[in-house]
Enzyme design. Structure first.
Site, PDB file in Angstrom:
ATOM      1  N   ALA A 167      29.946  36.369  32.255  1.00  0.00           N
ATOM      2  CA  ALA A 167      31.087  35.633  31.699  1.00  0.00           C
ATOM      3  C   ALA A 167      30.696  34.156  31.630  1.00  0.00           C
ATOM      4  O   ALA A 167      30.138  33.614  32.601  1.00  0.00           O
ATOM      5  CB  ALA A 167      32.330  35.819  32.565  1.00  0.00           C
ATOM      6  N   TRP A 169      32.354  31.449  31.905  1.00  0.00           N
ATOM      7  CA  TRP A 169      33.002  30.571  32.880  1.00  0.00           C
ATOM      8  C   TRP A 169      32.468  30.757  34.302  1.00  0.00           C
ATOM      9  O   TRP A 169      32.788  29.984  35.216  1.00  0.00           O
ATOM     10  CB  TRP A 169      34.507  30.806  32.890  1.00  0.00           C
ATOM     11  CG  TRP A 169      34.894  32.257  33.073  1.00  0.00           C
ATOM     12  CD1 TRP A 169      35.207  33.138  32.107  1.00  0.00           C
ATOM     13  CD2 TRP A 169      34.969  32.975  34.315  1.00  0.00           C
ATOM     14  NE1 TRP A 169      35.490  34.374  32.645  1.00  0.00           N
ATOM     15  CE2 TRP A 169      35.352  34.304  34.005  1.00  0.00           C
ATOM     16  CE3 TRP A 169      34.759  32.635  35.649  1.00  0.00           C
ATOM     17  CZ2 TRP A 169      35.524  35.282  34.972  1.00  0.00           C
ATOM     18  CZ3 TRP A 169      34.935  33.613  36.626  1.00  0.00           C
ATOM     19  CH2 TRP A 169      35.319  34.913  36.280  1.00  0.00           C
ATOM     20  N   CYS A 170      31.667  31.795  34.506  1.00  0.00           N
ATOM     21  CA  CYS A 170      31.226  32.168  35.859  1.00  0.00           C
ATOM     22  C   CYS A 170      30.042  31.305  36.309  1.00  0.00           C
ATOM     23  O   CYS A 170      29.031  31.192  35.620  1.00  0.00           O
ATOM     24  CB  CYS A 170      30.845  33.655  35.869  1.00  0.00           C
ATOM     25  SG  CYS A 170      29.966  34.181  37.352  1.00  0.00           S
ATOM     26  N   TYR A 171      30.153  30.721  37.486  1.00  0.00           N
ATOM     27  CA  TYR A 171      29.089  29.887  38.045  1.00  0.00           C
ATOM     28  C   TYR A 171      27.813  30.706  38.249  1.00  0.00           C
ATOM     29  O   TYR A 171      26.711  30.267  37.899  1.00  0.00           O
ATOM     30  CB  TYR A 171      29.540  29.296  39.377  1.00  0.00           C
ATOM     31  CG  TYR A 171      28.421  28.674  40.180  1.00  0.00           C
ATOM     32  CD1 TYR A 171      27.929  27.413  39.846  1.00  0.00           C
ATOM     33  CD2 TYR A 171      27.847  29.348  41.261  1.00  0.00           C
ATOM     34  CE1 TYR A 171      26.886  26.838  40.580  1.00  0.00           C
ATOM     35  CE2 TYR A 171      26.816  28.795  41.992  1.00  0.00           C
ATOM     36  CZ  TYR A 171      26.338  27.532  41.643  1.00  0.00           C
ATOM     37  OH  TYR A 171      25.314  26.976  42.365  1.00  0.00           O
TER      38      TYR A 171
END
Length: 483
Positions: A167, A169-171
């Site tokens: 994803a 947005w995932c760090y």
């Protein structure tokens, strides 16, 4: 020296010569009635002796400092993957134990709570994964972006398809991206997709392809899955079978993992040589959950202070979309203290009225979120627990027979800004119920038995004497009238 005559003078039971006694029908009838009455009273006294009298008292809990309380549970989560299901315990004294695995077992289940496989083992700790050095260097895209249509086609074309479900947005997805793209370029150069055709690395953006990610039960980002041509078949329950990679995420480790997968495959026939599989690669691979649900069962030991038992998704190397997490669950069993065996319950039937039926208040209850509460919903249970102990006195000493914990349960749902969880907040009462068995002494039974025999015999004798004298008096009066 005391003579025998003087000793005879203190005889309480003086004998009447047999030739001076007279038997009668009335006396015989009264004797039979007295004997039957004695037997009846003997039976009543014996029954009373065998019964155990109990006394109930409310006292301050006698538990010593440092005692632990066992919590047994069996809870099914239709929408929480065993891959990330974590059991955590905390209390007001500062205890905080995360992801307990020693006494907890996890089994994958389908939405209908049916088991779909063997016990799931978490394997290596995900928070110790090496991601390599962070870099801002841009690498050309080596992995192929996949959609639902291309995924189906490519998974049936290549013997090995390694997919990074991520994803934007995932760090952790962004940490993996440079290593993944660099590894994909290396693999593409060594194993050309057209010339060699044994392996392909791909990317799936779960924000763009949510249906594809849901079909493969992706709940944490990033998730690296390995799909093998011919083995990704539907099983009895209609679920796909594939593997997850849990090893390091630096470039070298990813390349080594892929090469270990490709090595057993013949470059021309694409057939697998089973005797050439790399053990080093296999240890980082694990069969991925074939369904998105999990049954969590086992027990934990907690201190006897207010605390929480929390079940949630947890990982030190994955991110979760809290808006998509559904912590609905069905409680098959939840109890405090050691479970009472059916055999012990059978032996203790006489105590059931005193023990109550609140030791399994949550059993069989379902707490389902049908999204009517919106997203980010935590389901909380507030449990107030009281200890009940049964003791018996034998030979002047007290022995504990059974120890049970009963509880009340109040449940609610609440929206949160954090990751949704299923929380069981427990609080123990400082008081306990003490049930004491008080068995009657044998000496008391013998004393009452003697009193019954002596009393009935004496009363019957008096009644017989009165009846006999009355009859004699009536006969004398009638004889006088006749004269």
């Amino acid at each position: 020296m005391v003579s025998s005559t003087k000793l005879k003078s203190v005889d309480f039971y003086r004998k009447i010569p047999r030739d001076l006694t007279e038997a009668s029908l009335s006396g015989a009838g009264l004797s039979i009635v007295a004997a039957l009455f004695m037997m009846f009273l003997f039976g009543m006294e014996l029954s009373s002796y065998l019964e155990v009298n109990t006394t109930t008292a409310v006292i301050v809990d006698k538990s010593s400092d440092g005692d632990f309380l066992r919590i047994d549970f069996n809870i099914s989560f239709p929408a929480l993957s065993c891959e990330f299901a974590s059991v955590d315990v905390s209390d007001v004294l500062g205890t905080n134990r995360l992801n307990i695995t020693k006494t907890v077992r996890k089994f994958p289940i389908d939405p209908h709570l049916r088991s779909t496989g063997a016990e799931f083992h978490s394997g290596l700790a995900l928070h110790n994964i090496n991601h390599g050095e962070e870099t801002k260097e841009e690498f050309p895209d080596g992995a192929i972006p996949l959609t639902s249509a291309s995924f189906e086609a490519l998974s049936h074309h290549f013997p090995i398809l390694v997919v990074n479900f991520n994803a934007p947005w995932c760090y952790w997805s962004n940490r993996l991206k440079p290593s993944w793209e660099k590894a994909a370029n290396i693999i593409k150069q060594r194993y050309d997709p057209e010339a060699d055709g044994r392996v392909l690395l791909g990317n799936v953006d779960c924000t763009e392809e949510p249906a594809l990610c849901k079909r493969n039960h992706i709940q944490g980002y990033p998730s690296i899955r390995i799909f093998r041509k011919g083995s990704d078949l539907r099983e009895d329950h209609g679920h796909h079978e594939h593997e997850s990679y849990y090893g390091d995420r630096d470039t070298d480790s990813i390349v080594k993992m892929v090469e270990g997968l490709v090595a057993p495959i013949h470059p021309e026939t694409h057939k697998v040589a089973l005797d050439e599989k790399s053990n080093d690669t296999v240890k980082h691979l694990k069969k991925a959950p074939v369904t998105g649900g999990c049954r969590v069962e086992g027990y934990v030991r907690v201190k006897k202070v207010p605390g929480n038992l929390v079940i949630s998704a947890h990982s030190g190397a994955h991110s979760f979309d809290s808006s998509q997490m559904n912590m609905s669950h069905v409680v098959s069993h939840f109890s405090f203290g050691r479970m009472i065996s059916p055999r012990l319950l059978t032996d203790m039937k006489r105590l059931l009225p005193y023990l109550g039926l609140s030791h399994d208040r949550l059993d069989g209850k379902a707490f389902i979120n049908q999204h009517e509460f919106g997203a980010n919903v935590t389901i909380e249970h507030y449990l107030q627990t009281v200890k009940t102990e049964v003791i018996t006195r034998r030979s002047g000493q007290e022995h504990s027979l059974i120890e049970e914990y009963e509880y009340t349960a109040h449940s609610s749902v609440a929206q949160t800004y954090y990751l949704p969880v299923a929380k069981f907040h427990f609080e123990l009462s400082p008081m306990q119920i003490l049930i004491t068995e008080n068995p009657k002494s044998f000496s008391h039974f013998i004393t009452n038995l003697c009193a019954i025999i002596g009393g009935v015999f004496t009363v019957a004798g008096i009644l017989d004497s009165i009846f006999h004298n009355t009859v004699r008096l009536v006969k004398k009066v009638e004889l006088g009238k006749n004269i």
